[in-house]
Write a protein that holds these residues in place. Sequence first.
Motif, PDB file in Angstrom:
ATOM      1  N   GLY A 113       0.844  -1.147  -0.191  1.00 15.92           N
ATOM      2  CA  GLY A 113       0.117  -0.047   0.063  1.00 15.92           C
ATOM      3  C   GLY A 113       0.776   1.631  -0.143  1.00 15.92           C
ATOM      4  N   PHE A 114       1.944   1.150  -0.794  1.00 13.90           N
ATOM      5  CA  PHE A 114       3.027   2.510  -0.577  1.00 13.90           C
ATOM      6  C   PHE A 114       2.312   3.604  -1.306  1.00 13.90           C
ATOM      7  CE2 PHE A 114       4.029   0.512  -4.590  1.00 13.90           C
ATOM      8  CZ  PHE A 114       4.230   1.436  -5.384  1.00 13.90           C
ATOM      9  N   PRO A 115       1.249   3.568  -1.994  1.00 13.86           N
ATOM     10  CA  PRO A 115       1.068   4.918  -2.780  1.00 13.86           C
ATOM     11  C   PRO A 115      -0.120   5.563  -1.879  1.00 13.86           C
ATOM     12  CG  PRO A 115       0.319   3.079  -4.373  1.00 13.86           C
ATOM     13  CD  PRO A 115       0.966   2.577  -2.997  1.00 13.86           C
ATOM     14  N   TYR A 116      -0.694   4.874  -0.753  1.00 16.80           N
ATOM     15  CA  TYR A 116      -1.536   5.479  -0.077  1.00 16.80           C
ATOM     16  C   TYR A 116      -0.916   6.219   1.235  1.00 16.80           C
ATOM     17  CZ  TYR A 116      -4.790   1.910  -2.095  1.00 16.80           C
ATOM     18  OH  TYR A 116      -5.658   1.574  -2.903  1.00 16.80           O
ATOM     19  N   TRP A 117      -1.566   7.365   1.502  1.00 15.77           N
ATOM     20  CA  TRP A 117      -1.206   8.296   2.569  1.00 15.77           C
ATOM     21  C   TRP A 117      -2.629   8.821   3.270  1.00 15.77           C
ATOM     22  CZ3 TRP A 117      -2.317  13.400   2.642  1.00 15.77           C
ATOM     23  CH2 TRP A 117      -2.970  13.879   1.404  1.00 15.77           C
ATOM     24  N   THR A 118      -2.250   9.512   4.519  1.00 14.91           N
ATOM     25  CA  THR A 118      -3.393  10.000   5.001  1.00 14.91           C
ATOM     26  C   THR A 118      -2.800  10.976   6.266  1.00 14.91           C
ATOM     27  OG1 THR A 118      -5.277   9.680   6.775  1.00 14.91           O
ATOM     28  CG2 THR A 118      -3.165   8.184   7.115  1.00 14.91           C
ATOM     29  N   ASN A 119      -3.656  12.144   6.199  1.00 16.34           N
ATOM     30  CA  ASN A 119      -3.385  13.056   7.216  1.00 16.34           C
ATOM     31  C   ASN A 119      -3.887  12.489   8.479  1.00 16.34           C
ATOM     32  OD1 ASN A 119      -2.065  15.480   6.424  1.00 16.34           O
ATOM     33  ND2 ASN A 119      -3.840  16.110   5.122  1.00 16.34           N
ATOM     34  N   VAL A 120      -3.159  12.554   9.640  1.00 15.87           N
ATOM     35  CA  VAL A 120      -3.610  12.394  11.118  1.00 15.87           C
ATOM     36  C   VAL A 120      -4.300  13.767  11.715  1.00 15.87           C
ATOM     37  CG1 VAL A 120      -2.801  11.743  13.438  1.00 15.87           C
ATOM     38  CG2 VAL A 120      -1.643  10.796  11.363  1.00 15.87           C
ATOM     39  N   ARG A 121      -5.358  13.772  11.925  1.00 19.75           N
ATOM     40  CA  ARG A 121      -5.954  14.969  12.228  1.00 19.75           C
ATOM     41  C   ARG A 121      -6.534  14.781  13.768  1.00 19.75           C
ATOM     42  NH1 ARG A 121      -7.949  18.192   7.959  1.00 19.75           N
ATOM     43  NH2 ARG A 121      -7.477  17.298   6.156  1.00 19.75           N
ATOM     44  N   GLU A 122      -6.695  16.084  14.391  1.00 22.61           N
ATOM     45  CA  GLU A 122      -7.337  16.056  15.679  1.00 22.61           C
ATOM     46  C   GLU A 122      -8.236  17.544  15.688  1.00 22.61           C
ATOM     47  OE1 GLU A 122      -5.037  16.824  19.103  1.00 22.61           O
ATOM     48  OE2 GLU A 122      -6.649  15.951  20.515  1.00 22.61           O
ATOM     49  N   ASN A 123      -9.497  17.145  16.014  1.00 20.26           N
ATOM     50  CA  ASN A 123     -10.455  18.494  15.893  1.00 20.26           C
ATOM     51  C   ASN A 123     -10.282  19.215  14.405  1.00 20.26           C
ATOM     52  OD1 ASN A 123     -11.421  17.692  18.319  1.00 20.26           O
ATOM     53  ND2 ASN A 123      -9.570  19.147  19.263  1.00 20.26           N
ATOM     54  N   ASP A 124     -10.349  18.338  13.297  1.00 17.28           N
ATOM     55  CA  ASP A 124     -10.149  18.761  11.910  1.00 17.28           C
ATOM     56  C   ASP A 124      -8.894  19.458  11.696  1.00 17.28           C
ATOM     57  OD1 ASP A 124     -12.553  17.398  11.171  1.00 17.28           O
ATOM     58  OD2 ASP A 124     -13.647  19.267  12.053  1.00 17.28           O
ATOM     59  N   VAL A 125      -8.149  19.486  12.483  1.00 19.53           N
ATOM     60  CA  VAL A 125      -6.685  19.895  12.435  1.00 19.53           C
ATOM     61  C   VAL A 125      -5.710  19.049  12.007  1.00 19.53           C
ATOM     62  CG1 VAL A 125      -4.870  21.350  13.354  1.00 19.53           C
ATOM     63  CG2 VAL A 125      -7.320  21.886  13.985  1.00 19.53           C
ATOM     64  N   ALA A 126      -5.115  19.251  10.894  1.00 16.96           N
ATOM     65  CA  ALA A 126      -3.997  18.115  10.223  1.00 16.96           C
ATOM     66  C   ALA A 126      -2.808  18.459  11.205  1.00 16.96           C
ATOM     67  CB  ALA A 126      -3.648  18.328   8.702  1.00 16.96           C
TER      68      ALA A 126
END
Lengths: 211, 162
Positions: B61-74
């Motif tokens: 799954g190397f092409p996949y990425w995500t933002n880690v967010r808290e309260n809609d703040v990345a």
Amino acid sequence: MARRSFGLALLCCVFSCSSALAAGQSADPPGPAAAAAPPAAAEAPAPASTATPPAPSASTIPAGTLLVVELTEPLSSTSSKAGDHFGLRLAEPIEIGGAVVVPAGVTGQGEVIDAKPAGIGGRPGRLVLAARFLESGGQHLNLQSFKLGGGGRDNSSLAVGATIAVGLVGALVPGGGVEYPAGTRATAKIASDVTAPPSAPPAAPSPVPTS
Amino acid sequence: MSFKPSSAIIAALLLAAGPGLVQAAEPAPKAAEASAAASAVAPAPPGKGQVVFFRKSSMLGFPYWTNVRENDVALGKLTNGVYFVQTLEPGVHLFNTSVLGKDAMKLQVDPGETYYVEGKITMAIVGYTIVMAPSDEAAFQKAFKGMKLGKPEAAHSEPAAN
């Protein structure tokens, strides 16, 4: 002649009295000094005792003191829910300066912060825990920095392998759950300075009911 | 072709010493990696905690990425083989990720402590998703080789719920 002998006698008397006084001064001190010593010694600790107002057996456990605790009940990512409480027990006594201030066996409580069962697609289970307090002698010792919570076995590679081999079946491969049996040891720290209760007896090892 | 006894002795000695030399050389890179990983993460600032988010380098799954967010703040981006360190106020924090499926994880952050959270690729019905799992320093050290430092998106200093 009589006047001369009287003078000699007077001189002898004065000399003997002065020597006796000198000897008495050098010999006397041990007695009165020994008698006077206790009051002096008794006066000396007076300021020290005012400097430590609590009972002499009380000790301060500083914030950050590392403790070894253990779970009193099994925990699982399948059955636990966020907000659940679980029982803790002090596994090793807290010692200050070589003296036990909180004996092993006192109980307390922790909280499940997050729990998620393992899912399909190889998703691992999750169990995040926090220690809250130990109770010793009617006093709460607040805890922090609990180190135990973890993730389950990651079967995602197996799931991908199964998908390559058998198509969508891989999405049904379950991940591993998190299981902690009763007695699992962890570490925690004292959250803030606390005056230890004087040698509280260890509590009976009964598990704290999960709410 | 002449056989020299001295060559045979040297060869025998090398064969005998070989495994020992390999065994002695093996721990060095591990220790170096551990110290590099340890030096990569400074202690948390006084009165605050910190979380190291990482995703080990993998073909899965190397092409996949995500933002880690808290309260809609990345807070930061979890791409393949990246880690970032986020300083946080003590308390309970709720982190979110979203890649073809959502995940949310709560974590108790205490002052002076460093926590590790690993982003793991798992299978969704279609494609992959990234879920968060509590981890530890040992796992981070093991994965450190091949990872690079990503930048946290925002200095997140809002007081957390207790």
